[in-house]
Design a protein around this motif. Structure first.
Motif, PDB file in Angstrom:
ATOM      1  N   HIS A 177       9.041   5.397  -4.307  1.00 56.90           N
ATOM      2  CA  HIS A 177       8.750   6.340  -3.214  1.00 56.90           C
ATOM      3  C   HIS A 177       7.524   5.948  -2.384  1.00 56.90           C
ATOM      4  CE1 HIS A 177      11.957   8.627  -4.737  1.00 56.90           C
ATOM      5  NE2 HIS A 177      11.358   9.710  -5.170  1.00 56.90           N
ATOM      6  N   ASP A 178       6.578   5.207  -2.990  1.00 60.68           N
ATOM      7  CA  ASP A 178       5.367   4.842  -2.253  1.00 60.68           C
ATOM      8  C   ASP A 178       5.511   3.509  -1.521  1.00 60.68           C
ATOM      9  OD1 ASP A 178       5.428   3.188  -4.465  1.00 60.68           O
ATOM     10  OD2 ASP A 178       3.247   3.136  -4.679  1.00 60.68           O
ATOM     11  N   LEU A 179       6.704   2.974  -1.462  1.00 61.18           N
ATOM     12  CA  LEU A 179       6.878   1.679  -0.772  1.00 61.18           C
ATOM     13  C   LEU A 179       6.399   1.705   0.681  1.00 61.18           C
ATOM     14  CD1 LEU A 179      10.261   0.285  -2.175  1.00 61.18           C
ATOM     15  CD2 LEU A 179       8.037  -0.873  -2.266  1.00 61.18           C
ATOM     16  N   PRO A 180       6.664   2.786   1.450  1.00 60.91           N
ATOM     17  CA  PRO A 180       6.155   2.774   2.837  1.00 60.91           C
ATOM     18  C   PRO A 180       4.637   2.541   2.895  1.00 60.91           C
ATOM     19  CG  PRO A 180       7.783   4.505   2.599  1.00 60.91           C
ATOM     20  CD  PRO A 180       7.542   3.963   1.217  1.00 60.91           C
ATOM     21  N   GLU A 181       3.886   3.185   1.983  1.00 57.91           N
ATOM     22  CA  GLU A 181       2.428   2.992   1.953  1.00 57.91           C
ATOM     23  C   GLU A 181       2.082   1.558   1.557  1.00 57.91           C
ATOM     24  OE1 GLU A 181       0.044   4.770   2.939  1.00 57.91           O
ATOM     25  OE2 GLU A 181       0.911   6.771   3.172  1.00 57.91           O
ATOM     26  N   PHE A 182       2.821   1.043   0.581  1.00 57.73           N
ATOM     27  CA  PHE A 182       2.573  -0.337   0.132  1.00 57.73           C
ATOM     28  C   PHE A 182       2.846  -1.328   1.268  1.00 57.73           C
ATOM     29  CE2 PHE A 182       4.071  -4.338  -1.738  1.00 57.73           C
ATOM     30  CZ  PHE A 182       2.957  -4.675  -2.507  1.00 57.73           C
ATOM     31  N   PHE A 183       3.949  -1.118   1.973  1.00 59.48           N
ATOM     32  CA  PHE A 183       4.279  -1.989   3.114  1.00 59.48           C
ATOM     33  C   PHE A 183       3.161  -1.923   4.162  1.00 59.48           C
ATOM     34  CE2 PHE A 183       9.114  -1.158   2.385  1.00 59.48           C
ATOM     35  CZ  PHE A 183       9.156  -2.144   1.420  1.00 59.48           C
ATOM     36  N   LYS A 184       2.707  -0.687   4.406  1.00 59.13           N
ATOM     37  CA  LYS A 184       1.667  -0.480   5.423  1.00 59.13           C
ATOM     38  C   LYS A 184       0.385  -1.220   5.025  1.00 59.13           C
ATOM     39  CE  LYS A 184      -1.065   3.223   7.488  1.00 59.13           C
ATOM     40  NZ  LYS A 184      -1.187   4.644   7.696  1.00 59.13           N
ATOM     41  N   LYS A 185       0.008  -1.098   3.759  1.00 56.42           N
ATOM     42  CA  LYS A 185      -1.231  -1.729   3.277  1.00 56.42           C
ATOM     43  C   LYS A 185      -1.221  -3.238   3.572  1.00 56.42           C
ATOM     44  CE  LYS A 185      -3.759  -2.548  -0.978  1.00 56.42           C
ATOM     45  NZ  LYS A 185      -3.514  -2.703  -2.399  1.00 56.42           N
TER      46      LYS A 185
END
Ligand code: SF4
Ligand code: SF4
Length: 329
Positions: free
Chosen positions: A123-131
């Motif tokens: 679920h936190d992939l969008p944040e990981f991608f953003k980072k």
């Protein structure tokens, strides 16, 4: 079957490009390293050229990733394009992205969208991608549920919409964020894609109006006669017609700009290929070029002769086709 061009009444790809002055297809750069980190996927799409799915066990190990990182120290390689399967399902995926970030490479992840919702750990992939300022590239063969689900499986459209909204929520696809979100269209049957610019306008309008979704670019990609799509062509008795359609639409400009001239493709086990399609056809680099990433040598790879066959007509039809969409617009 692919090699037997006479059986379908078309010239060989080698003859066709020789007619336009290309006797041997050679690279102009190795700007892109496309790495297949494994064939495991949470989806089983009808046209998947990787034949990916939940039951596939081929996964790139950390050791092979380290060999890729060694090769990637070369500053002439600018872009790393991570594919699968669902690349995020590789247990070393996040470690690998972090190491790639340290090398300062532009990173592309071919994210199938539904993986973001498949399990809480994603679920936190969008944040990981953003980072890591990853360029997210995702397939969405239609802006309607019926057509998307027919190609990619029941319920895929609804989950893809939710995932796109999650990506938008962290800034993906929005002006000024630098977070690039691109979509990929491919035809649902044995025909060439429509005009990429027109398709993009249609997608932009429909996705914004109905779901408040924004994205950056739409890439229109031709289905190549490889793996599951080849099976489909044969089963539906469209193989001969489709090969003729691709050949009749041969575009010399697209032939000069095929993506294999600026990339190399790494398989899950470290073997090297000219492109993802040659990888699926198990056509490893040859003719003096190293065939495994452990022996990567930039000059030798640059001087290689690209291995071609009849599937290459898919890259040179119409406006051309590559992992980044058309090649002549
Ligand atoms: S999501 Fe991509 S890799 Fe997975 S089955 Fe579909 S086309 Fe293949
Ligand atoms: S299929 Fe691969 S080798 Fe053939 S033209 Fe396309 S990118 Fe090049």
């Amino acid at each position: 079957m692919l090699s037997d061009h006479k059986a379908v009444g078309i010239p060989s790809f080698a003859e066709k490009i020789a007619d336009v002055g290309i006797d041997v297809l050679k690279p102009v750069s190795v700007e892109v390293f496309q790495i297949n980190v494994g064939k495991m996927c949470n989806q089983v799409c009808k046209h998947c050229h990787v034949d990916a799915g939940p039951d596939r066990k081929e996964i790139m190990t950390r050791e092979t990733m380290q060999l890729c990182l060694n090769a990637l120290k070369n500053p002439d390689i600018k872009i790393v394009d991570l594919t699968g399967g669902a690349p995020e399902m590789n247990p070393e995926f996040r470690w690998f992205v972090e190491e790639l970030s340290k090398l300062g490479k532009k990173i592309i992840v071919r994210c199938n969208l539904t993986i973001i919702l498949a399990n809480p750990k994603y679920h936190d992939l969008p944040e990981f991608f953003k980072k890591h300022k990853i360029n997210v590239v995702s397939s969405l063969p239609s802006f309607t549920a019926r057509r998307t689900d027919a190609q990619r499986g029941d319920g895929v459209f609804e989950k893809s919409v939710k995932a796109l909204q999650m990506l938008n929520a962290v800034g993906y696809g929005k002006e000024g964020t630098g977070l690039k979100l691109d979509l990929v269209y491919n035809p649902s049957g044995a025909y060439l894609p429509d005009d990429q610019v027109v398709l993009q306008q249609e997608y932009e309008r429909k996705l914004k109006e109905t779901y408040n979704i924004v994205f950056n670019e739409l890439f229109a990609i031709t289905n190549l006669p490889v793996s599951r799509f080849l099976d489909y062509l044969i089963r539906s008795e469209n193989y001969e017609d489709y090969m003729n359609e691709l050949t009749n639409a041969f575009n010399p400009m697209a032939a000069a700009g095929v993506m294999c001239r600026s990339m190399v493709s790494v398989g899950w086990d470290g073997y090297l290929y000219d492109c993802d399609f040659n990888q699926m056809l198990e056509l490893k680099l040859t003719n003096g070029a190293p065939d495994h990433v452990r022996d990567f040598d930039y000059e030798k790879v640059m001087n290689r002769e690209i291995i071609i066959n009849q599937h290459c007509f898919g890259c040179t039809a119409g406006a051309g086709s590559s992992c980044g969409g058309t090649t002549t617009n």
